[in-house]
Design an enzyme around this catalytic site. Structure first.
Site, PDB file in Angstrom:
ATOM      1  N   ASP A 476      -8.370  13.622   6.390  1.00 37.06           N
ATOM      2  CA  ASP A 476      -8.117  12.883   5.150  1.00 37.06           C
ATOM      3  C   ASP A 476      -9.152  11.793   4.938  1.00 37.06           C
ATOM      4  OD1 ASP A 476      -7.162  11.567   7.411  1.00 37.06           O
ATOM      5  OD2 ASP A 476      -5.626  10.476   6.313  1.00 37.06           O
ATOM      6  N   ARG A 480      -9.378   5.529   9.028  1.00 35.48           N
ATOM      7  CA  ARG A 480      -8.008   5.063   9.262  1.00 35.48           C
ATOM      8  C   ARG A 480      -7.182   6.076  10.044  1.00 35.48           C
ATOM      9  NH1 ARG A 480      -5.421   4.456   3.979  1.00 35.48           N
ATOM     10  NH2 ARG A 480      -4.710   6.588   4.306  1.00 35.48           N
ATOM     11  N   GLU A 481      -7.236   7.345   9.638  1.00 37.03           N
ATOM     12  CA  GLU A 481      -6.344   8.323  10.265  1.00 37.03           C
ATOM     13  C   GLU A 481      -7.072   9.492  10.906  1.00 37.03           C
ATOM     14  OE1 GLU A 481      -2.994   9.287   7.770  1.00 37.03           O
ATOM     15  OE2 GLU A 481      -3.310   7.449   6.636  1.00 37.03           O
ATOM     16  N   ASP A 488      -4.137  17.488   1.701  1.00 41.04           N
ATOM     17  CA  ASP A 488      -5.462  17.064   1.260  1.00 41.04           C
ATOM     18  C   ASP A 488      -6.411  18.264   1.202  1.00 41.04           C
ATOM     19  OD1 ASP A 488      -3.944  14.869   2.268  1.00 41.04           O
ATOM     20  OD2 ASP A 488      -5.737  13.641   2.318  1.00 41.04           O
ATOM     21  N   TRP A 549       2.242  20.054   0.929  1.00 44.82           N
ATOM     22  CA  TRP A 549       1.540  19.899   2.208  1.00 44.82           C
ATOM     23  C   TRP A 549       1.776  21.188   3.022  1.00 44.82           C
ATOM     24  CZ3 TRP A 549       1.623  16.114  -1.055  1.00 44.82           C
ATOM     25  CH2 TRP A 549       0.699  15.082  -0.957  1.00 44.82           C
ATOM     26  N   GLU A 781      -9.792   6.781  -1.978  1.00 45.64           N
ATOM     27  CA  GLU A 781      -8.384   7.164  -1.882  1.00 45.64           C
ATOM     28  C   GLU A 781      -7.635   6.722  -3.137  1.00 45.64           C
ATOM     29  OE1 GLU A 781      -6.395   5.097   1.268  1.00 45.64           O
ATOM     30  OE2 GLU A 781      -4.847   6.648   1.430  1.00 45.64           O
ATOM     31  N   HIS A 799     -12.169   9.571   0.925  1.00 40.34           N
ATOM     32  CA  HIS A 799     -11.016  10.461   0.878  1.00 40.34           C
ATOM     33  C   HIS A 799     -11.361  11.579  -0.102  1.00 40.34           C
ATOM     34  CE1 HIS A 799      -7.398   8.884   2.841  1.00 40.34           C
ATOM     35  NE2 HIS A 799      -6.698   9.776   2.177  1.00 40.34           N
TER      36      HIS A 799
HETATM   37  C1  BGC Z   1      -3.227  10.123   4.007  1.00 41.03           C
HETATM   38  C2  BGC Z   1      -3.271  11.169   2.943  1.00 41.03           C
HETATM   39  C3  BGC Z   1      -2.070  12.028   3.111  1.00 41.03           C
HETATM   40  C4  BGC Z   1      -0.879  11.155   2.880  1.00 41.03           C
HETATM   41  C5  BGC Z   1       0.431  11.826   2.852  1.00 41.03           C
HETATM   42  C6  BGC Z   1      -2.011   9.292   3.783  1.00 41.03           C
HETATM   43  O1  BGC Z   1      -1.893   8.240   4.613  1.00 41.03           O
HETATM   44  O2  BGC Z   1      -4.395   9.389   4.084  1.00 41.03           O
HETATM   45  O3  BGC Z   1      -4.413  11.580   2.474  1.00 41.03           O
HETATM   46  O4  BGC Z   1      -2.065  13.225   2.472  1.00 41.03           O
HETATM   47  O5  BGC Z   1      -0.851  10.056   3.731  1.00 41.03           O
HETATM   48  O6  BGC Z   1       0.912  11.706   1.672  1.00 41.03           O
END
Ligand code: BGC
Length: 875
Positions: A476, A480-481, A488, A549, A781, A799
């Protein structure tokens, strides 16, 4: 001219150590006259001679993913393949490639997993829902308090005979760099990220020239990586285990024909060294004073090192390469060193990317230089750490061992950044720094420029965001993650496939998805799934799958099939796709929405086809809700019913198409029938007499119209309402992740191309070109990444999801649409009324390259295009 290029094995340009027993071969064609391939012949041989497979002359225009059908391949062997392609004009072109196998027979593994007998610090990370994410958890200024050092392993090995060939296989729990004497091996962050408990990749290295007669040393440094590192949204450690470990094996063949195996075993010793910590997100600290100088070489005294522990982690889950290697994909000088109003020294890489910065600086023993990474400066031009949350420090440290010049390049970490704050450096100059962009090396397949500079730049930014988010898995965001969020990738996929060759990369990720699918058919929202993602249910319970998702498991195989034309993609995922749909069906049928007991009989009956219960992300990140400061979960709440039901219909539609492509006609009819029932239930429940929906958002209209959920007699009214909502919003979009990919097409196909162009060329916020105008170099984002008053926020500036518009630009402006799977047939129909005066681009299909350019001269369009052999215009 008729020639072959881009030959790939298993979809890879570098196919070292593959464990696919039936590798497939692909090539592309170029010709200077209209023709197609009439026949091909493939021959596969061992590098040392024997031919193992001769396909014979096969009359076919197919150039993609042709499976090996020869004698059984051997482990750890080098092969070559040649293809002869004969055109319809009887011209012969030749091409081919090399590949090597990894270990195909589990009994050949003799290596043992080794670990350090090191007492790691207990995990104290917060695991409470969003607390850690929203900055409520203080960051450790000195991460040494919580993080552990990287582990160094070494063993001396005597070689007494001349070596003909030596091949090394390495993997780890954690990330490693391995050494044979002073030679280093390991891609950035090897072995990469997979569903570790079920699937771990082994890297193969040819080390023939690296071993000497006499004394040698095998060594490695293993750092936390994804295995024990602070990963995911929450930044929690030990998601796969609480210790790092190493596995290595070398097959040696001597000149005299004898063989031997050297492998990790109890004779290795371990120690800690310069990497006081090395976390994939937090950053690393290398204190050169602590480095055991010379540990890679034979005369090093390791008597103070300790014996390793041998562990039985098994080898059954080890596989070879299935995706292109990760690499430094670009290295360049930063554009500027800034002194901010606050007096900070900040290196500007010139664009947002993923990777790290290397320096060569002078200092004295004990001096510490730090590099802190961020994607934006604040509105006054000062350094702003844009990522909040636990363990998201993104900061590396280097401590000098000697007086003088030192060079440092981070090794076991990776950051999302454009700006790097430098502290502790003496008189830093631009030339002291090099920026390295890292990622999985995926081939660029698309290109686009046009008469509107902002739009050209937008496509560049989309591409850069894609590059920054393809590191072993599609992520994503890189800062951060760095998680494989299924939604995504799903929304962005058509654009991704224009920009890069995504086939093998995503097939491998889908393999991970199959491994992660739950027994009841659920697909975790993030692949690979980690326990700390339990927060996704917002109740802290085990995760539940969200619509759009989880639907990625249907949409992605289908879209890959459309882009690359290989039915095997559908076949290998079919079971996952259908068991997902069974799960959704069951959830819809068994879920009892509020007020169920008071519903009429008809209403109750249709509830079975409405996915209106459970947790969903809805149309995630609706701009107007983001702007008003509502938490994203509110948008999810307001739209989830309609979005989930629309996705239910969409997955049923796609699964019916997939079944039909695979010749499963009964299934196809069953899913078609299901799709009809969902559409009818949606229309009865959510579409009012006047064509309006019960939930009034741009995105709900877009999805309802795209998925055919609005009865024909109400479509015009629904479309008019969508246009009205857009106009009321100042001709700006207000769609979230799920609906944005369809927004412009729904308008376009509904006869409102004028509105689609207004949105695309809009420069007010929220819009794509607003971001470009405000200096974006990637996709944000949130559209409000830089708000109209110039303020920057705590969010991701890299993002790719909203970059999904790239696909519309390729199709409607460049004018290229696939009219058959794999672009065997295409439509070339640019919309000359889009407002531009010219556009130019290209796309690598599986057959070869399509080139298109057009311009308006005195208002008259002039179109030129080239098609490769095998691609035809659709009638
Ligand atoms: C992520 C997204 C992800 C979402 C879930 C976020 O924190 O960065 O891109 O799809 O959470 O809704």
């Amino acid at each position: 001219m008729y020639s072959i290029y881009a030959a790939k094995t298993c979809g890879l340009s570098v196919a070292e150590g593959i464990t696919d027993r039936k590798p497939c071969f692909s090539w592309r064609l170029k010709a200077d006259s209209a023709c197609e391939q009439k026949s091909y012949r493939i021959r596969v041989s061992r590098l040392d001679g024997d031919c193992l497979w001769d396909s014979g002359i096969v009359g076919s225009s197919c150039t993609h993913n042709i499976s090996y059908e020869g004698a059984k391949l051997q482990s750890d062997t080098d092969y070559t393949w040649q293809v002869e392609s004969i055109s319809s004009d009887d011209i012969t072109a030749t091409g081919g490639g090399r590949f090597s196998t990894g270990i195909l027979d589990d009994s050949l593994w003799q290596g043992q997993w080794i670990e350090a007998d090191y007492e790691r610090k207990p995990i104290t990370d917060c695991i409470e829902g969003f607390k850690s994410f929203t900055g409520q958890m203080p960051r450790h200024d000195d991460p040494r308090v919580i993080l552990d050092p990287a582990i160094y392993f070494r063993k001396s090995v005597e070689i007494s005979k001349k070596i003909r060939r030596a091949i090394m296989y390495v993997t780890a729990h954690g990330v490693y760099e391995a050494y044979v004497n002073a030679h280093a091996f390991g891609m950035p962050l090897a072995p990469g990220y997979t569903v570790y408990d079920k699937h771990l990749t082994v890297q193969r290295y040819d080390i023939t020239g690296c071993l000497n007669l006499g004394a040698n040393v095998l060594s490695a440094i293993v750092a936390d990586g994804w295995y024990t590192g602070r990963i995911g949204m929450m930044g929690v450690g030990n998601q796969y285990g609480d210790k790092t470990a190493l596995f290595m094996q070398i097959f040696v063949e001597f000149e005299d024909g004898s063989r031997s195996v050297i492998a990790t075993d109890k004779n290795f010793r371990w120690s800690v060294g310069g990497y006081e910590f090395a976390d994939i997100f937090v950053g690393e600290r290398f204190d050169a004073r602590l480095e055991p100088v010379g540990f890679k070489l034979p005369d090093f005294d390791d008597s103070a090192w300790k014996p390793v522990l041998v562990r039985d982690y098994g080898t059954a889950r080890l596989t070879g390469a299935a995706i292109e290697p990760a690499a430094i994909i670009d290295s360049f000088s930063p554009v500027e060193i800034i002194t901010t109003p606050k007096g900070e020294t900040v290196v500007d890489a010139g664009a947002v990317l993923a990777g790290f910065v290397e320096f060569t600086l002078s200092g004295n023993r004990g001096d510490a230089v730090s590099l802190e990474y961020s994607e934006v400066l604040d509105h006054e031009g000062n350094f702003l750490q844009n990522i909040m949350g636990q363990n998201k420090n993104q900061k590396d440290y280097y401590v000098f061992a000697n007086d003088g010049i030192a060079n440092y390049r981070p090794k076991f970490t990776c950051h999302g950044f454009r700006y790097v704050k430098i502290e502790g450096a003496r008189n830093p100059k631009l030339l002291d720094f090099t920026v390295h962009f890292i990622g999985t090396k995926l081939e660029k397949t698309g290109d686009f420029t046009c008469s509107n500079e902002l739009l050209t730049k937008l496509q560049e930014n989309i591409f850069r965001s894609q590059q920054g988010n393809m590191l072993y898995i599609p992520t994503d965001c890189p800062q951060r993650e760095r998680q494989g969020w299924t939604g995504d990738m799903q929304v962005y996929l058509p654009t991704a496939c224009f920009n890069m060759d995504m086939e093998s990369f995503l097939r491998s990720w889908l393999y991970g998805m199959r491994l992660e699918q739950r027994d009841d058919g659920q697909i975790p929202n993030v692949i690979p799934h980690i326990p700390s993602n339990g927060y996704i249910s917002f109740t802290g319970d085990d995760e539940t799958s969200s619509a759009a998702w989880g639907d990625a498991c249907v949409i992605i195989p289908w879209q890959l099939y459309r882009a690359y034309g290989d039915k095997a993609i559908l076949a290998e995922n079919y079971e996952m796709m259908s068991s997902w749909l069974s799960y959704v069906r069951k959830s819809a049928a068994e879920g009892r929405p509020e007020g169920y007991d008071d519903m009429s009989y008809e209403q109750k009956v249709r509830q079975s086809y409405l996915w209106n219960t459970g947790f969903h992300f809805g149309d995630w990140l609706i701009p107007s809700l983001t702007k008003s400061g509502e938490p994203p979960t509110m948008g999810a709440f307001k739209t989830k019913e309609l979005v989930a039901t629309a996705m239910f219909a969409y997955s049923a539609e796609l699964l019916s198409c997939a079944a039909s492509e695979l010749g499963k006609e009964e299934d196809a009819a069953k899913y078609r029938n299901l799709n009809e029932k969902i559409r009818r239930a949606f229309a009865e429940e959510y579409v009012l007499e006047n064509g309006r929906l019960t939930s009034e958002f741009q995105g709900t209209y877009v999805l309802a119209l795209r998925m055919g959920l609005v009865p024909v007699n109400k479509r015009e009214a629904a479309l008019n309402r969508l246009v009205e909502l857009i106009e009321e919003n100042g001709d700006c979009l207000d769609t979230g992740f799920v609906s944005t990919p369809f927004l412009l097409d729904v308008l376009y196909e509904g006869g409102r191309a004028d509105v689609a162009w207004k949105i695309l060329f809009q420069t007010k916020c929220p819009s794509w070109l607003y971001e470009v105008k405000n200096g974006a170099t990637t996709i944000w984002e949130s559209w409000y990444g830089i708000s109209e008053d110039g303020k920057r926020g705590h969010m991701s500036y890299n993002h790719f999801s909203f970059g999904c518009v790239g696909d519309f630009i390729y199709r409607r402006i460049l004018g290229l649409t696939a009219a058959a799977p794999g672009y065997k047939k295409v439509r070339i129909s640019p919309d000359y009324s889009c407002g531009l005066t010219h556009a130019k681009g290209s796309f690598e299909t599986v057959f070869g390259q399509i080139k298109i350019q057009w311009k308006l001269e005195n208002g008259m369009p002039i179109l030129e295009y080239e098609l490769p052999p095998g691609v035809k215009l659709s009638e």
